[in-house]
Scaffold this motif. Structure first.
Motif, PDB file in Angstrom:
ATOM      1  N   ASP A  77      76.192 -14.284  18.461  1.00  8.70           N
ATOM      2  CA  ASP A  77      75.954 -12.967  19.162  1.00  8.70           C
ATOM      3  C   ASP A  77      74.484 -13.093  19.560  1.00  8.70           C
ATOM      4  OD1 ASP A  77      75.344 -10.202  19.364  1.00  8.70           O
ATOM      5  OD2 ASP A  77      76.954  -9.459  17.842  1.00  8.70           O
ATOM      6  N   SER A  78      74.418 -12.793  20.569  1.00 12.52           N
ATOM      7  CA  SER A  78      72.939 -12.779  21.270  1.00 12.52           C
ATOM      8  C   SER A  78      72.178 -11.416  20.827  1.00 12.52           C
ATOM      9  CB  SER A  78      72.975 -13.093  22.789  1.00 12.52           C
ATOM     10  OG  SER A  78      73.473 -11.890  23.557  1.00 12.52           O
ATOM     11  N   ASP A  79      72.907 -10.538  20.554  1.00 12.94           N
ATOM     12  CA  ASP A  79      72.311  -9.131  20.325  1.00 12.94           C
ATOM     13  C   ASP A  79      71.585  -9.066  19.058  1.00 12.94           C
ATOM     14  OD1 ASP A  79      72.998  -8.135  22.879  1.00 12.94           O
ATOM     15  OD2 ASP A  79      74.685  -7.313  22.476  1.00 12.94           O
ATOM     16  N   THR A  80      72.374  -9.770  18.216  1.00 15.01           N
ATOM     17  CA  THR A  80      71.802  -9.854  16.693  1.00 15.01           C
ATOM     18  C   THR A  80      71.282 -11.235  16.547  1.00 15.01           C
ATOM     19  OG1 THR A  80      74.013 -10.551  15.741  1.00 15.01           O
ATOM     20  CG2 THR A  80      73.685  -8.351  15.682  1.00 15.01           C
ATOM     21  N   ASN A  81      71.300 -11.971  17.492  1.00 15.17           N
ATOM     22  CA  ASN A  81      70.828 -13.460  17.211  1.00 15.17           C
ATOM     23  C   ASN A  81      71.275 -14.250  15.921  1.00 15.17           C
ATOM     24  OD1 ASN A  81      69.071 -15.683  18.116  1.00 15.17           O
ATOM     25  ND2 ASN A  81      67.319 -15.084  16.760  1.00 15.17           N
ATOM     26  N   THR A  82      72.680 -14.017  15.687  1.00 14.32           N
ATOM     27  CA  THR A  82      73.115 -14.579  14.664  1.00 14.32           C
ATOM     28  C   THR A  82      74.541 -15.521  15.111  1.00 14.32           C
ATOM     29  OG1 THR A  82      74.507 -12.684  14.510  1.00 14.32           O
ATOM     30  CG2 THR A  82      72.608 -12.933  13.054  1.00 14.32           C
ATOM     31  N   ILE A  84      71.373 -21.508  11.885  1.00 13.58           N
ATOM     32  CA  ILE A  84      72.469 -22.155  12.268  1.00 13.58           C
ATOM     33  C   ILE A  84      73.140 -23.251  11.691  1.00 13.58           C
ATOM     34  CG2 ILE A  84      70.856 -23.674  13.503  1.00 13.58           C
ATOM     35  CD1 ILE A  84      72.424 -23.520  16.245  1.00 13.58           C
ATOM     36  N   ASN A  85      72.561 -23.958  11.188  1.00 22.31           N
ATOM     37  CA  ASN A  85      72.684 -24.915  10.334  1.00 22.31           C
ATOM     38  C   ASN A  85      74.062 -24.939   9.416  1.00 22.31           C
ATOM     39  OD1 ASN A  85      70.904 -26.535  11.558  1.00 22.31           O
ATOM     40  ND2 ASN A  85      69.698 -27.056   9.617  1.00 22.31           N
ATOM     41  N   PRO A  86      74.049 -23.837   8.451  1.00 23.65           N
ATOM     42  CA  PRO A  86      75.096 -23.642   7.651  1.00 23.65           C
ATOM     43  C   PRO A  86      76.511 -23.130   8.379  1.00 23.65           C
ATOM     44  CG  PRO A  86      73.278 -22.238   6.840  1.00 23.65           C
ATOM     45  CD  PRO A  86      72.894 -22.984   7.990  1.00 23.65           C
ATOM     46  N   THR A 121      80.139  -9.678  28.954  1.00 22.90           N
ATOM     47  CA  THR A 121      80.321  -8.646  28.458  1.00 22.90           C
ATOM     48  C   THR A 121      79.859  -8.203  27.076  1.00 22.90           C
ATOM     49  OG1 THR A 121      82.396  -8.230  30.175  1.00 22.90           O
ATOM     50  CG2 THR A 121      81.925  -6.526  28.338  1.00 22.90           C
ATOM     51  N   SER A 122      80.552  -9.172  26.350  1.00 20.09           N
ATOM     52  CA  SER A 122      80.136  -8.910  24.669  1.00 20.09           C
ATOM     53  C   SER A 122      78.781  -9.652  24.494  1.00 20.09           C
ATOM     54  CB  SER A 122      81.330  -9.591  23.846  1.00 20.09           C
ATOM     55  OG  SER A 122      81.318 -11.040  24.188  1.00 20.09           O
ATOM     56  N   ARG A 123      78.265 -10.312  25.420  1.00 23.76           N
ATOM     57  CA  ARG A 123      77.078 -11.181  25.109  1.00 23.76           C
ATOM     58  C   ARG A 123      77.159 -11.990  24.067  1.00 23.76           C
ATOM     59  NH1 ARG A 123      72.431  -9.864  27.215  1.00 23.76           N
ATOM     60  NH2 ARG A 123      71.283  -9.933  25.254  1.00 23.76           N
TER      61      ARG A 123
END
Length: 206
Positions: free
Chosen positions: A47-52, A1-3, A26-28
């Protein structure tokens, strides 16, 4: 998250001078457009699905410094649009198509332009009103006004007369349980209001 969130301005991170980030069910994904004081704004997506976390600035209508996030964001989950105010002291709003990943501009808020445009109001989307609400303080002396943009008509209208409010740093938040939006405040002001799904505005206790 920092960068992703680091910035070279006054606070050192892109969420400085903001109180809002918007979730699309919808896109989460979470969406944010804003920036630190003295630094360029960034279009940030979680993006919660990829946790990025990532910056997706390609094609985004990014302006120079002082374009903070404030409370200037909304999501229409039915059409899949993310909205963000266009720049500092502007009556324009940008619209991001979440599926197509493309940006477009709404018509300027010509009703607000007849009043007075200042820096920092409050946005959110109301499904019952099928539109994006914008409360802006300081449009008439120490008063504010509530505006509505509807996709169905591609136009702005005023939902209220002039309401006592702080001159800027106002907020507006939609409550999906009560199906009302609460708004007001600004720079120490304690006036609060609500608007229901029929567009009726009423005062709350300070």
């Amino acid at each position: 998250i920092n960068p992703t969130l680091a910035a070279s301005g006054a606070s050192g991170y892109v969420f400085g001078y903001t109180e809002s980030i918007k979730w699309d069910p919808t896109s989460r994904k979470l969406f944010f457009l804003g920036g630190d004081h003295g630094d360029n704004q960034q279009f940030v997506v979680f993006d919660s699905d990829t946790n990025t976390w990532s910056r997706q600035n390609t094609g985004a209508p990014l302006l120079g410094p002082t374009n903070h996030g404030y409370d200037h964001m909304a999501v229409d989950p039915t059409r899949g649009y993310f909205y963000s105010r266009y720049g500092y002291m502007s009556s324009g709003v940008n619209r991001y198509n979440i599926t197509a990943q493309t940006w477009s501009a709404l018509p300027n808020n010509n009703v607000l332009e007849q009043d007075y445009v200042q820096c920092c109001g409050g946005f959110d989307y109301s499904p019952e009103l099928d539109g994006m609400l914008w409360f802006q303080g300081g449009v008439s002396s120490t008063n504010g006004r509530l505006y509505l943009y509807r996709e169905s008509t591609n136009s702005w209208s005023a939902l209220s007369g002039y309401l006592p409010a702080g001159d800027y740093h106002n907020f507006l938040e939609y409550n999906p349980i009560k199906k009302v939006a609460i708004f007001g405040g600004g720079n120490g002001n304690t006036n609060l209001y609500k608007v229901n799904g029929s567009g009726q505005v009423s005062a709350l206790s300070n």
